[in-house]
Design a protein around this motif. Structure first.
Motif, PDB file in Angstrom:
ATOM      1  N   GLN A  34      75.581-140.983 -11.853  1.00 59.48           N
ATOM      2  CA  GLN A  34      74.233-140.483 -12.112  1.00 59.48           C
ATOM      3  C   GLN A  34      74.010-139.239 -11.261  1.00 59.48           C
ATOM      4  O   GLN A  34      74.567-139.108 -10.167  1.00 59.48           O
ATOM      5  CB  GLN A  34      73.191-141.549 -11.852  1.00 59.48           C
ATOM      6  N   SER A  35      73.203-138.322 -11.743  1.00 60.26           N
ATOM      7  CA  SER A  35      73.070-137.013 -11.101  1.00 60.26           C
ATOM      8  C   SER A  35      72.039-136.965  -9.982  1.00 60.26           C
ATOM      9  O   SER A  35      72.042-136.022  -9.189  1.00 60.26           O
ATOM     10  CB  SER A  35      72.719-135.960 -12.147  1.00 60.26           C
ATOM     11  N   ASN A  36      71.163-137.960  -9.890  1.00 59.33           N
ATOM     12  CA  ASN A  36      70.132-137.967  -8.855  1.00 59.33           C
ATOM     13  C   ASN A  36      70.318-139.135  -7.899  1.00 59.33           C
ATOM     14  O   ASN A  36      70.727-140.223  -8.307  1.00 59.33           O
ATOM     15  CB  ASN A  36      68.730-138.051  -9.476  1.00 59.33           C
ATOM     16  N   CYS A  37      69.981-138.893  -6.657  1.00 55.71           N
ATOM     17  CA  CYS A  37      70.065-139.926  -5.634  1.00 55.71           C
ATOM     18  C   CYS A  37      69.088-141.060  -5.989  1.00 55.71           C
ATOM     19  O   CYS A  37      67.952-140.791  -6.396  1.00 55.71           O
ATOM     20  CB  CYS A  37      69.711-139.323  -4.275  1.00 55.71           C
ATOM     21  N   PRO A  38      69.499-142.307  -5.831  1.00 50.43           N
ATOM     22  CA  PRO A  38      68.608-143.421  -6.165  1.00 50.43           C
ATOM     23  C   PRO A  38      67.459-143.573  -5.162  1.00 50.43           C
ATOM     24  O   PRO A  38      66.507-144.282  -5.427  1.00 50.43           O
ATOM     25  CB  PRO A  38      69.529-144.640  -6.121  1.00 50.43           C
ATOM     26  N   HIS A  39      67.545-142.881  -4.054  1.00 53.50           N
ATOM     27  CA  HIS A  39      66.532-142.985  -3.006  1.00 53.50           C
ATOM     28  C   HIS A  39      65.229-142.317  -3.426  1.00 53.50           C
ATOM     29  O   HIS A  39      64.233-142.994  -3.634  1.00 53.50           O
ATOM     30  CB  HIS A  39      67.078-142.352  -1.719  1.00 53.50           C
ATOM     31  N   GLN A  40      65.245-140.990  -3.592  1.00 59.97           N
ATOM     32  CA  GLN A  40      64.045-140.279  -4.020  1.00 59.97           C
ATOM     33  C   GLN A  40      64.347-139.268  -5.116  1.00 59.97           C
ATOM     34  O   GLN A  40      63.646-138.278  -5.281  1.00 59.97           O
ATOM     35  CB  GLN A  40      63.376-139.600  -2.825  1.00 59.97           C
ATOM     36  N   GLU A  41      65.428-139.520  -5.840  1.00 62.98           N
ATOM     37  CA  GLU A  41      65.819-138.757  -7.025  1.00 62.98           C
ATOM     38  C   GLU A  41      66.108-137.275  -6.770  1.00 62.98           C
ATOM     39  O   GLU A  41      65.948-136.443  -7.655  1.00 62.98           O
ATOM     40  CB  GLU A  41      64.791-138.933  -8.137  1.00 62.98           C
ATOM     41  N   HIS A  42      66.562-136.952  -5.568  1.00 58.00           N
ATOM     42  CA  HIS A  42      66.986-135.576  -5.300  1.00 58.00           C
ATOM     43  C   HIS A  42      68.311-135.330  -6.026  1.00 58.00           C
ATOM     44  O   HIS A  42      69.153-136.226  -6.115  1.00 58.00           O
ATOM     45  CB  HIS A  42      67.161-135.347  -3.794  1.00 58.00           C
ATOM     46  N   PRO A  43      68.530-134.108  -6.530  1.00 56.64           N
ATOM     47  CA  PRO A  43      69.773-133.802  -7.242  1.00 56.64           C
ATOM     48  C   PRO A  43      70.992-133.903  -6.313  1.00 56.64           C
ATOM     49  O   PRO A  43      71.052-133.215  -5.288  1.00 56.64           O
ATOM     50  CB  PRO A  43      69.589-132.366  -7.720  1.00 56.64           C
ATOM     51  N   LEU A  44      71.919-134.751  -6.674  1.00 54.51           N
ATOM     52  CA  LEU A  44      73.125-134.909  -5.870  1.00 54.51           C
ATOM     53  C   LEU A  44      74.031-133.681  -5.941  1.00 54.51           C
ATOM     54  O   LEU A  44      74.853-133.460  -5.057  1.00 54.51           O
ATOM     55  CB  LEU A  44      73.879-136.165  -6.297  1.00 54.51           C
ATOM     56  N   SER A  45      73.840-132.862  -6.965  1.00 54.99           N
ATOM     57  CA  SER A  45      74.645-131.641  -7.086  1.00 54.99           C
ATOM     58  C   SER A  45      74.321-130.644  -5.971  1.00 54.99           C
ATOM     59  O   SER A  45      75.102-129.727  -5.713  1.00 54.99           O
ATOM     60  CB  SER A  45      74.445-130.984  -8.456  1.00 54.99           C
ATOM     61  N   ASN A  46      73.195-130.832  -5.286  1.00 57.66           N
ATOM     62  CA  ASN A  46      72.845-129.983  -4.141  1.00 57.66           C
ATOM     63  C   ASN A  46      73.502-130.467  -2.855  1.00 57.66           C
ATOM     64  O   ASN A  46      73.398-129.817  -1.826  1.00 57.66           O
ATOM     65  CB  ASN A  46      71.327-129.951  -3.929  1.00 57.66           C
ATOM     66  N   GLY A  47      74.138-131.617  -2.924  1.00 54.80           N
ATOM     67  CA  GLY A  47      74.764-132.206  -1.747  1.00 54.80           C
ATOM     68  C   GLY A  47      76.187-131.721  -1.558  1.00 54.80           C
ATOM     69  O   GLY A  47      76.587-130.671  -2.069  1.00 54.80           O
ATOM     70  N   GLU A  48      76.953-132.502  -0.823  1.00 51.94           N
ATOM     71  CA  GLU A  48      78.344-132.169  -0.530  1.00 51.94           C
ATOM     72  C   GLU A  48      79.262-133.275  -1.035  1.00 51.94           C
ATOM     73  O   GLU A  48      78.890-134.442  -1.050  1.00 51.94           O
ATOM     74  CB  GLU A  48      78.537-131.991   0.975  1.00 51.94           C
ATOM     75  N   PHE A  49      80.461-132.861  -1.400  1.00 53.30           N
ATOM     76  CA  PHE A  49      81.483-133.805  -1.843  1.00 53.30           C
ATOM     77  C   PHE A  49      82.778-133.437  -1.142  1.00 53.30           C
ATOM     78  O   PHE A  49      83.253-132.310  -1.265  1.00 53.30           O
ATOM     79  CB  PHE A  49      81.640-133.755  -3.368  1.00 53.30           C
ATOM     80  N   ASP A  50      83.340-134.381  -0.387  1.00 57.49           N
ATOM     81  CA  ASP A  50      84.559-134.086   0.376  1.00 57.49           C
ATOM     82  C   ASP A  50      85.826-134.577  -0.310  1.00 57.49           C
ATOM     83  O   ASP A  50      86.889-134.623   0.297  1.00 57.49           O
ATOM     84  CB  ASP A  50      84.453-134.649   1.787  1.00 57.49           C
ATOM     85  N   GLY A  51      85.719-134.961  -1.568  1.00 60.90           N
ATOM     86  CA  GLY A  51      86.876-135.471  -2.289  1.00 60.90           C
ATOM     87  C   GLY A  51      86.896-136.990  -2.380  1.00 60.90           C
ATOM     88  O   GLY A  51      87.649-137.562  -3.147  1.00 60.90           O
ATOM     89  N   THR A  52      86.044-137.626  -1.575  1.00 57.86           N
ATOM     90  CA  THR A  52      85.924-139.082  -1.575  1.00 57.86           C
ATOM     91  C   THR A  52      84.469-139.522  -1.480  1.00 57.86           C
ATOM     92  O   THR A  52      84.027-140.389  -2.210  1.00 57.86           O
ATOM     93  CB  THR A  52      86.702-139.701  -0.381  1.00 57.86           C
TER      94      THR A  52
END
Length: 104
Positions: A34-52
């Motif tokens: 899912q594209s939004n955080c389940p916490h307060q629905e912020h877009p996860l695409s604005n976050g970071e991904f380290d490969g895991t």
């Protein structure tokens, strides 16, 4: 296309009107969450991904890309969408899967 997503990358896309976050893990697997955080629905695409681990930029909640389960805190979860790669195309099914929500 499968080759357009490199290891450690994430990309927001739309599948049948549902926003999905595609991630390519360090192992080369493609996950769809899912594209939004389940916490307060912020877009996860604005976050970071380290490969895991996928980290939400808003409150630094962390999620395991393979399972969608949260690492910190440990009581949340992201909806996962089935992924299939066929002839280099990434196919994602969103039918019947609802985004998850968590405590605020």
């Amino acid at each position: 296309m499968e080759d357009d997503l490199w290891a450690g990358e994430m990309r927001l896309c739309s599948v049948a009107g549902v926003e999905v976050l595609l991630l390519r893990t360090d192992d080369g697997d493609i996950c769809a969450l899912q594209s939004n955080c389940p916490h307060q629905e912020h877009p996860l695409s604005n976050g970071e991904f380290d490969g895991t681990i996928l980290t939400c930029a808003a409150h630094l909640w962390e999620f395991d890309a393979f399972s969608g389960h949260s690492v910190n805190p440990d009581d949340a979860e992201l909806a996962q969408y089935p992924v299939k790669v066929h002839d280099g195309n990434v196919l994602v099914s969103v039918e019947g899967i609802k985004p998850k929500h968590s405590h605020a």
